[in-house]
Design an enzyme around this catalytic site. Structure first.
Site, PDB file in Angstrom:
ATOM      1  N   MET A  28       4.025   0.638  -6.519  1.00 13.15           N
ATOM      2  CA  MET A  28       4.658   1.234  -7.699  1.00 13.15           C
ATOM      3  C   MET A  28       3.571   1.767  -8.649  1.00 13.15           C
ATOM      4  O   MET A  28       3.809   1.955  -9.838  1.00 13.15           O
ATOM      5  CB  MET A  28       5.541   0.207  -8.410  1.00 13.15           C
ATOM      6  CG  MET A  28       6.703  -0.255  -7.529  1.00 13.15           C
ATOM      7  SD  MET A  28       8.129  -0.848  -8.430  1.00 13.15           S
ATOM      8  CE  MET A  28       7.424  -2.208  -9.322  1.00 13.15           C
ATOM      9  N   HIS A  32      -4.531  -1.743  -8.907  1.00 18.77           N
ATOM     10  CA  HIS A  32      -5.659  -2.621  -9.218  1.00 18.77           C
ATOM     11  C   HIS A  32      -6.261  -3.076  -7.892  1.00 18.77           C
ATOM     12  O   HIS A  32      -5.837  -2.599  -6.821  1.00 18.77           O
ATOM     13  CB  HIS A  32      -5.194  -3.802 -10.081  1.00 18.77           C
ATOM     14  CG  HIS A  32      -3.968  -4.484  -9.551  1.00 18.77           C
ATOM     15  ND1 HIS A  32      -3.955  -5.178  -8.360  1.00 18.77           N
ATOM     16  CD2 HIS A  32      -2.691  -4.530 -10.021  1.00 18.77           C
ATOM     17  CE1 HIS A  32      -2.742  -5.656  -8.141  1.00 18.77           C
ATOM     18  NE2 HIS A  32      -1.948  -5.274  -9.119  1.00 18.77           N
ATOM     19  N   HIS A  35      -4.066  -3.833  -4.927  1.00 15.07           N
ATOM     20  CA  HIS A  35      -3.579  -2.694  -4.137  1.00 15.07           C
ATOM     21  C   HIS A  35      -4.692  -2.090  -3.279  1.00 15.07           C
ATOM     22  O   HIS A  35      -4.470  -1.759  -2.115  1.00 15.07           O
ATOM     23  CB  HIS A  35      -3.063  -1.586  -5.056  1.00 15.07           C
ATOM     24  CG  HIS A  35      -1.883  -1.967  -5.890  1.00 15.07           C
ATOM     25  ND1 HIS A  35      -1.976  -2.209  -7.235  1.00 15.07           N
ATOM     26  CD2 HIS A  35      -0.580  -2.148  -5.559  1.00 15.07           C
ATOM     27  CE1 HIS A  35      -0.790  -2.517  -7.714  1.00 15.07           C
ATOM     28  NE2 HIS A  35       0.081  -2.502  -6.726  1.00 15.07           N
ATOM     29  N   VAL A 177      -5.121 -11.060  -3.826  1.00 16.46           N
ATOM     30  CA  VAL A 177      -6.443 -10.883  -4.444  1.00 16.46           C
ATOM     31  C   VAL A 177      -6.370 -11.472  -5.845  1.00 16.46           C
ATOM     32  O   VAL A 177      -5.372 -11.291  -6.564  1.00 16.46           O
ATOM     33  CB  VAL A 177      -6.816  -9.383  -4.498  1.00 16.46           C
ATOM     34  CG1 VAL A 177      -8.152  -9.180  -5.189  1.00 16.46           C
ATOM     35  CG2 VAL A 177      -6.873  -8.823  -3.087  1.00 16.46           C
ATOM     36  N   SER A 186      -2.064  -8.601 -10.821  1.00 18.43           N
ATOM     37  CA  SER A 186      -0.723  -8.043 -10.967  1.00 18.43           C
ATOM     38  C   SER A 186      -0.763  -6.976 -12.042  1.00 18.43           C
ATOM     39  O   SER A 186      -1.498  -7.113 -13.033  1.00 18.43           O
ATOM     40  CB  SER A 186       0.250  -9.157 -11.395  1.00 18.43           C
ATOM     41  OG  SER A 186       1.437  -8.586 -11.929  1.00 18.43           O
TER      42      SER A 186
HETATM   43  O1  PAF Z   1       5.811  -4.591  -4.342  1.00 18.83           O
HETATM   44  C1  PAF Z   1       6.057  -3.497  -4.883  1.00 18.83           C
HETATM   45  O2  PAF Z   1       5.202  -2.906  -5.518  1.00 18.83           O
HETATM   46  C2  PAF Z   1       7.438  -2.898  -4.760  1.00 18.83           C
HETATM   47  O3  PAF Z   1       8.423  -3.882  -4.757  1.00 18.83           O
HETATM   48  C3  PAF Z   1       7.594  -1.963  -3.530  1.00 18.83           C
HETATM   49  C4  PAF Z   1       7.435  -2.721  -2.228  1.00 18.83           C
HETATM   50  C5  PAF Z   1       6.564  -0.848  -3.608  1.00 18.83           C
HETATM   51  C6  PAF Z   1       8.986  -1.336  -3.530  1.00 18.83           C
HETATM   52  O4  PAF Z   1       9.210  -0.573  -4.670  1.00 18.83           O
END
Ligand code: PAF
Length: 289
Positions: A28, A32, A35, A177, A186
């Site tokens: 989304m 950070h 990801h 992480v 987060s």
């Molecule tokens: O974990 C997330 O960031 C969201 O729930 C996802 C999997 C991208 C779905 O919108």
């Protein structure tokens, strides 16, 4: 001509031909290190010849009416730079009107793993996750997709989605992480006040200490584990527990005793209005491994 009589045979065949073609990392945004570690994992999986596709979409259907959809951080330009630095080949970043038609009328509901833990305080959340992830899978046709273990319940539900709807996609769970003090990365950590940020690592510390005590055999029952987790987390100023759980890591069912099932400890804790989640696995004791 090859003839496949089982889903496994078919799946093995499609996987062999498609694995390393395209690895999807759905996000989304507000990227950070949590990801970017998923992108790195996806790059390894894709290898020299494969490609890594990241999606960036703040999905409205997974936010409740009183949740932070409008406030959720959006920073596309910065995110694109991060993607480029971490070997992402292409990004799918649809605009708000792109994913859902105004009169869309199909939903997906997972009925076994979704109702407790985060599902209890976020009704409809996992329906929204299942819907968007299914749409992303169909749109991007990946051979594999990487999700973080930080959202442990989400990961289990996506595995179930893939299993039950026969998506020919391999789901990879990637380790959480953490900041140097243990706090799980987060996008919501940016909402924490400086004082709450200081207190928040108590979640991981308590889960990890409890896991260690279970492994060493000094903590004998899930009830003891939950009591220890509660008192550990409640010691932190400003912490308000949403849930604590000791579950079977594959079914997410609450454990009434520690036996042979793999154990996962989970917590959701509010600091102010910010709800943080975390979880840890319980390593087997040396005698069991
Ligand atoms: O974990 C997330 O960031 C969201 O729930 C996802 C999997 C991208 C779905 O919108």
């Amino acid at each position: 001509m090859e003839v496949f009589r089982t889903r496994e045979e078919l799946s093995r065949w499609t996987t062999e031909r498609r694995l390393r073609d395209r690895v999807l990392v759905p996000t989304m945004g507000a990227l950070h290190r949590g990801h970017t570690s998923l992108f790195d994992r996806a790059s390894d999986l894709a290898g020299e010849t494969g490609e890594v596709l990241a999606s960036i979409f703040v999905n409205p259907t997974q936010f409740g009416p009183n949740e932070d959809f409008d406030a959720y951080p959006r920073q596309l330009e910065q995110d694109l730079t991060q993607c480029e630095r971490h070997g992402v080949t292409a990004v799918f970043a649809p605009g708000p009107g792109e994913m859902y038609l105004p009169d869309a009328s199909i939903s997906i509901t997972e009925t076994k793993l979704s109702n407790h833990l985060c599902g209890a305080s976020r009704p409809g959340h996992f329906d929204g996750v299942c819907l968007v992830v299914a749409k992303l899978f169909l749109l991007t046709q990946p051979s594999a997709a990487v999700f973080g273990e930080k959202d442990f319940q989400q990961l289990a539900i996506i595995r179930r989605l893939v299993r039950d709807l026969n998506f020919p996609i391999k789901i990879i769970g990637a380790e959480t992480v953490r900041e140097s003090d243990g706090l799980a990365m987060s996008s919501r950590n940016t909402y924490l006040s400086p004082e709450d940020r200081k207190q928040a690592p108590v979640i991981q510390q308590t889960l990890a200490e409890t896991a260690e005590a279970i492994t060493s055999g000094s903590m004998k029952t899930p009830a003891d584990a939950l009591a220890t987790m509660r008192s550990g987390i409640e010691r932190a100023r400003g912490a308000k527990i949403d849930y604590l759980a000791a579950v079977d890591a594959s079914t997410l069912e609450a454990l009434s005793e520690f036996g042979s099932s793999p154990i996962r400890l989970l917590a959701a804790v509010y600091f102010g209005k910010t709800r943080l989640i975390d979880n840890v696995g319980v390593p087997l004791s040396p005698s069991e491994s």
